[in-house]
Design an enzyme around this catalytic site. Structure first.
Site, PDB file in Angstrom:
ATOM      1  CG  ASP A 160      -6.169  -4.143   6.488  1.00  0.00           C
ATOM      2  OD1 ASP A 160      -6.807  -4.375   7.578  1.00  0.00           O
ATOM      3  OD2 ASP A 160      -6.296  -3.091   5.853  1.00  0.00           O
ATOM      4  CG  ASN A 409      -0.428  -8.695  -1.309  1.00  0.00           C
ATOM      5  OD1 ASN A 409      -0.637  -7.912  -2.184  1.00  0.00           O
ATOM      6  ND2 ASN A 409      -0.576  -8.378  -0.021  1.00  0.00           N
ATOM      7  CD  GLU A 410       1.119  -4.615   0.536  1.00  0.00           C
ATOM      8  OE1 GLU A 410       1.063  -4.691   1.893  1.00  0.00           O
ATOM      9  OE2 GLU A 410       0.582  -3.767  -0.146  1.00  0.00           O
ATOM     10  CE1 TYR A 469      -3.417   3.009   4.783  1.00  0.00           C
ATOM     11  CE2 TYR A 469      -2.896   2.201   2.840  1.00  0.00           C
ATOM     12  CZ  TYR A 469      -3.806   2.040   4.029  1.00  0.00           C
ATOM     13  OH  TYR A 469      -4.713   1.171   4.232  1.00  0.00           O
ATOM     14  CD1 TRP A 546      -7.122  -2.114  -1.086  1.00  0.00           C
ATOM     15  CD2 TRP A 546      -6.845  -4.243  -2.467  1.00  0.00           C
ATOM     16  NE1 TRP A 546      -7.142  -3.478  -0.429  1.00  0.00           N
ATOM     17  CE2 TRP A 546      -6.911  -4.387  -0.915  1.00  0.00           C
ATOM     18  CE3 TRP A 546      -6.463  -5.228  -3.468  1.00  0.00           C
ATOM     19  CZ2 TRP A 546      -7.139  -5.817  -0.517  1.00  0.00           C
ATOM     20  CZ3 TRP A 546      -6.539  -6.566  -2.859  1.00  0.00           C
ATOM     21  CH2 TRP A 546      -6.844  -6.697  -1.563  1.00  0.00           C
ATOM     22  CE  LYS A 565      -6.908   1.685   1.255  1.00  0.00           C
ATOM     23  NZ  LYS A 565      -6.646   1.316   2.390  1.00  0.00           N
TER      24      LYS A 565
END
Length: 598
Positions: A160, A409-410, A469, A546, A565
């Site tokens: 993203d 990351n993730e 979310y 973030w 954000k």
């Protein structure tokens, strides 16, 4: 790989500026064999996407070409002549006159091309660089290219932030002696008031190695000889968060009584360790306060900019932040040099973002096919990931500001195949650098109940968005979820825990007396709730919001002018949350581990 520097034995010429520019569909075959037939010019360093008003260029899939003429200094006879690219996102082919002289894959790490046998001192040559921003399941980060009904190619990616491409960092022509220092590795420690600097030097050619360590005033405090050894520093001044102190290690290569090469390395004497649920710097508990950041500014995209570098660090200091994560790729070396000099702590991350088909499945977390499969993250992806780890650690291993490696990351660490994918990568990272802890940033779908790889790592880094979310606008329920989530990781691991991402999109200037998402008040209340939960856990070692600033993303309809954000706008204006963080983080000084006096 040593960063080019001007020394008594080395010289460099900066090639930044305005280069001819064209996309591949607008030039003929083999465009590097002549002057580019184009009216366009592009700035270097900068991503090319936002420089022009032409949508075809912004959304281009394929190769683009940069070109300029370069003259080698006359005094470089009998020297090695090299081209250095600080980054080319995400792949590059380099041509000198009509010939291909080198290639590189990986958009955020540097590469050198040796031109010694190709060009001569005093000669002018035509330099053409082809750069591709294309992402596939064999690149890091991964992606895929689709062809639409009209025949146009479209880049799809699973992270993203906007897929900026081009020559976003500096380009150099530099010289090195024929016999030279090729690499230096430094590991520091201390016992009482005596510091230690273990060094290892690699060379090419003939000569004997000699080293000397000077303090910040230039006074030599230790000397040694040979390709490896240990220097002892009496009454050592340690490198500390917020109180940086740097020595300089000068590495020389001597031959026949002369210095044939000299190279300086900044050295901060400090230690890093994980002990139980504590993260220790210099043997003292440290608590991270700061942000996930991005290299992202208007017009420049991911182009490095020293003005923004200075201003961003000023804002970090203003907010009371002591750290940041290089989300989600290695940042420019100048950023780490600056952090070294100013005592900001860095979690250094590879470009392995998007290794998660669950994200494609939406918040259900149900992937269309397994992430760790030949359809997506297979053997070729793993090999590319390993190369990114090698290049990251090789480049950044000597920076005292870097206290931990984040290798992904993730990722889909909750899926089958994750353990088999990550085990050899963790082993590689520990082999390359056994001195720093390892972590990865946990995606929401990866819970303390289903994650398969956390035992491989030293620190639990959580990315969590309860209240955004999940249960948006309901911070009471979000607080219960967050409390239970953290408790689960505490019970399972006993390791230090850091919240590596938490935040809420916020449109500056939007206000409400209620907990209304997108308002400045909601962002501040969201962060306040998280901080209230963090403070209940002694196992918690840090909070990185973030994001530092708003940044560009893809054209998804869930984003309005990018990800909002940031606690600062994209042009670095503070939202209400920035003031709230300043109050908290400056209030933590003297109370949280790692502050002065503890």
């Amino acid at each position: 790989m040593l960063k080019p520097r001007s020394t008594p034995t080395r010289e460099l010429v900066n090639l930044d500026g305005v280069w001819r520019f064209a996309i591949d569909s607008r030039v003929g075959d083999r465009p590097w064999t002549a002057l580019l037939d184009t009216p366009l010019e592009a700035a270097v360093p900068a991503s090319y996407n936002d420089l022009f008003v032409d949508a075809e260029i912004r959304d281009h899939v394929g190769w683009v070409y940069y070109q300029r003429s370069v003259r080698v200094p006359r005094g470089w006879a009998n020297e090695r002549i090299l081209l250095r690219f600080d980054a080319a996102t995400h792949a590059a082919k380099v041509y000198v006159n009509d010939d291909l002289v080198g290639e590189h894959i990986g958009g955020y790490t540097p590469f050198d091309i040796d031109l010694t046998d190709t060009i001569s001192a005093g000669e002018e040559f035509r330099l053409t660089v082809a750069v591709s921003g294309d992402l596939t399941n064999e690149t890091i980060p991964p992606g895929k290219i689709e062809v639409g009904m009209d025949g146009r190619k479209k880049q799809v990616y699973f992270h993203d932030f906007y897929n900026y491409a081009g020559l976003a960092r500096s380009v150099w022509l530099h010289s090195e002696p024929l016999s030279r220092v090729t690499d230096v590795t430094v590991v520091t420690g201390f016992e009482g008031a005596t510091g230690s600097v273990d060094y290892r030097v690699e060379t090419d050619g003939t000569g004997e190695v000699a080293v000397r360590l000077s303090d910040a005033a230039g006074v030599v405090v230790a000397q040694g000889s040979g390709p490896r050894g240990t220097l002892e520093v009496a009454d050592v001044t340690l490198w500390k968060p917020g109180a940086a102190y740097l020595y300089e290690l000068t590495v020389e290569l001597h031959d026949a009584g002369s210095v044939v090469d000299s190279y300086p390395v900044a050295v901060g004497v400090r230690t890093v360790e994980v002990r139980g649920h504590e993260f220790l710097i210099n043997g003292q508990p440290f608590y991270f306060t700061g942000f996930g950041k991005h290299e992202d500014t208007a017009v420049r995209g991911k182009g490095h900019d020293n003005a923004f570098l200075v201003h961003d660090f000023q804002l970090l200091e203003w907010a009371g932040a002591n750290s940041f994560r290089t989300s989600h790729y290695p940042y420019a070396e100048e950023v780490l040099d600056f952090a070294d000099r100013h005592g900001i702590v860095v979690i250094d991350e590879t470009a392995a973002v998007g290794l998660n088909m669950g994200v494609v499945g939406g918040m259900s977390g149900t992937p269309p096919f397994p992430t760790f499969s030949e359809q997506y993250a297979g053997a070729a992806t793993q090999a590319a990931h390993a190369q990114h780890i090698r290049e990251l650690i090789t480049r950044d291993k000597n920076h005292p500001s870097v206290v931990m490696w984040c290798i992904a990351n993730e990722p889909a660490s909750n899926e089958e195949g994750a353990l088999e994918y990550f085990t050899p990568l963790v082993e590689l990272a520990r082999e390359l650098d056994p001195t720093r802890p390892l972590t990865y940033a946990l995606v929401m779908f990866a819970t303390f109940q289903n994650d398969k790889i956390v035992d491989l790592f030293d620190v639990v880094s959580m990315n969590r968005y309860y209240g955004w979310y999940i249960t948006p606008g309901d911070l009471t329920t979000a607080e219960q979820y967050l409390q239970g989530d953290i408790q689960g990781w505490v019970d399972r691991t006993g390791k230090p825990i850091i919240m590596s991402e938490y935040g809420a999109d916020t449109q500056p200037g939007v206000h409400s007396v209620w907990d209304q998402p997108w308002t400045e008040e909601y962002q501040a209340s969201f962060l306040e709730m998280y901080h209230r939960v963090f403070d209940r856990f002694p196992q918690f070692v840090g909070e990185q919001v973030w994001n530092f600033a708003d940044f560009a993303t893809s054209n998804g309809i869930h984003r309005v002018e990018g990800n909002k954000k940031g606690v600062f706008t994209r042009d670095r204006k503070p939202k209400a949350a920035a003031w709230a963080l300043r109050k908290r983080w400056r209030g933590l000084e003297g109370r949280k581990p790692g502050s002065d006096g503890e």
